[in-house]
Design a protein around this motif. Sequence first.
Motif, PDB file in Angstrom:
ATOM      1  N   VAL A 148      17.626  26.897  44.301  1.00 29.44           N
ATOM      2  CA  VAL A 148      18.065  25.501  44.193  1.00 29.44           C
ATOM      3  C   VAL A 148      18.768  25.087  45.491  1.00 29.44           C
ATOM      4  O   VAL A 148      19.443  25.902  46.120  1.00 29.44           O
ATOM      5  N   GLN A 149      18.547  23.853  45.877  1.00 29.12           N
ATOM      6  CA  GLN A 149      19.262  23.317  47.037  1.00 29.12           C
ATOM      7  C   GLN A 149      20.346  22.394  46.511  1.00 29.12           C
ATOM      8  O   GLN A 149      20.090  21.247  46.128  1.00 29.12           O
ATOM      9  N   GLU A 159      28.083  26.363  46.809  1.00 25.41           N
ATOM     10  CA  GLU A 159      27.052  27.413  46.871  1.00 25.41           C
ATOM     11  C   GLU A 159      27.655  28.740  47.348  1.00 25.41           C
ATOM     12  O   GLU A 159      27.387  29.795  46.762  1.00 25.41           O
ATOM     13  N   ARG A 199      26.475  18.278  45.247  1.00 22.65           N
ATOM     14  CA  ARG A 199      26.720  18.341  46.694  1.00 22.65           C
ATOM     15  C   ARG A 199      28.119  17.878  47.072  1.00 22.65           C
ATOM     16  O   ARG A 199      28.635  18.202  48.134  1.00 22.65           O
ATOM     17  N   SER A 248      22.540  20.841  47.984  1.00 21.39           N
ATOM     18  CA  SER A 248      22.711  19.620  48.787  1.00 21.39           C
ATOM     19  C   SER A 248      21.836  18.475  48.274  1.00 21.39           C
ATOM     20  O   SER A 248      22.097  17.312  48.567  1.00 21.39           O
ATOM     21  N   ASN A 249      20.813  18.787  47.499  1.00 21.56           N
ATOM     22  CA  ASN A 249      19.930  17.751  46.937  1.00 21.56           C
ATOM     23  C   ASN A 249      20.270  17.427  45.482  1.00 21.56           C
ATOM     24  O   ASN A 249      19.477  16.799  44.793  1.00 21.56           O
ATOM     25  N   THR A 250      21.422  17.853  45.023  1.00 24.61           N
ATOM     26  CA  THR A 250      21.828  17.599  43.636  1.00 24.61           C
ATOM     27  C   THR A 250      23.164  16.846  43.626  1.00 24.61           C
ATOM     28  O   THR A 250      23.847  16.761  44.658  1.00 24.61           O
TER      29      THR A 250
END
Length: 199
Positions: free
Chosen positions: A54-55, A68, A62, A57-59
Motif C-alpha cells: 500500500v502507498q 508508514e 497521508r 501517501s495515496n490514502t
Amino acid sequence: MSKLAIPSLHQALRKSFTNLESNQKVWKSVLAECSPLMVSLGNLAEQSRALSNVQISNTPLRDFPDLEDRLRFKLSHATDVVLGKLNEKMSSLQSVKDSISNQASGVLQLYEQNADSLDMAAVTERSATTPSVVDMLEWLQDAERHYRQQRKYLLQMLRADDLSSLESAPHRWKSLDSPDAEDRITDTLCKVSFFMESQ
C-alpha cells in the motif's frame, strides 16, 4: 564375556528409553507451545507484506507523519519478539535432541566397545518381555534421527530475512507434524515397556 556385556547394555538401554520417553513428552509440549507463535509469525509477515503493497501517501492516512515508518517499526519489533520466543523454544528442542543423541551414541559406543566379545546369538536373542539388543539399538537410532531431522527443518523454517518464508511458516509448521514418526516412537516405547520395568 558376552554374558557380562549384555547386562550392562540392557542397563544402558533402559536408561536411554527412559530418557526417550520423558524427552518425547517435552518435545510434544514445546511443539504445542510453538503453534500459536507460528500463527502469529505468519500474521505479522502478512501485515508487513500488506504494508509494503500500500502507498500510504495515496490514502487519507497521508496526513499522519511517519505513519508508514512507525508501522514498519512496530511490525518489525513484534516479529523480533515472536522470533525470540521461537528461538527459546528451539533451544529447548535442541536440549531434547542433544539428550536423545547423547544417550543413543553412549549405548552404541558401549555396544561397539564390547562388539568383539558379543556373539550374534546374544545380541539377537529376544523374549516376550525383552526385545533383542540390536532391535533396541536400531529403535534408538531411528528416534534420534527423527528428532535431529525435525529440528533441522524447524531451524530452516525460521529465517527473519525472508518475508515469504515467514508468511508460509504456519502452513509449513502444520506439514511438519509427522504422526507416523511419533507413533513409531510411541510404539517403540510400548515394545520396551516390560523391558524397562524389569531389572
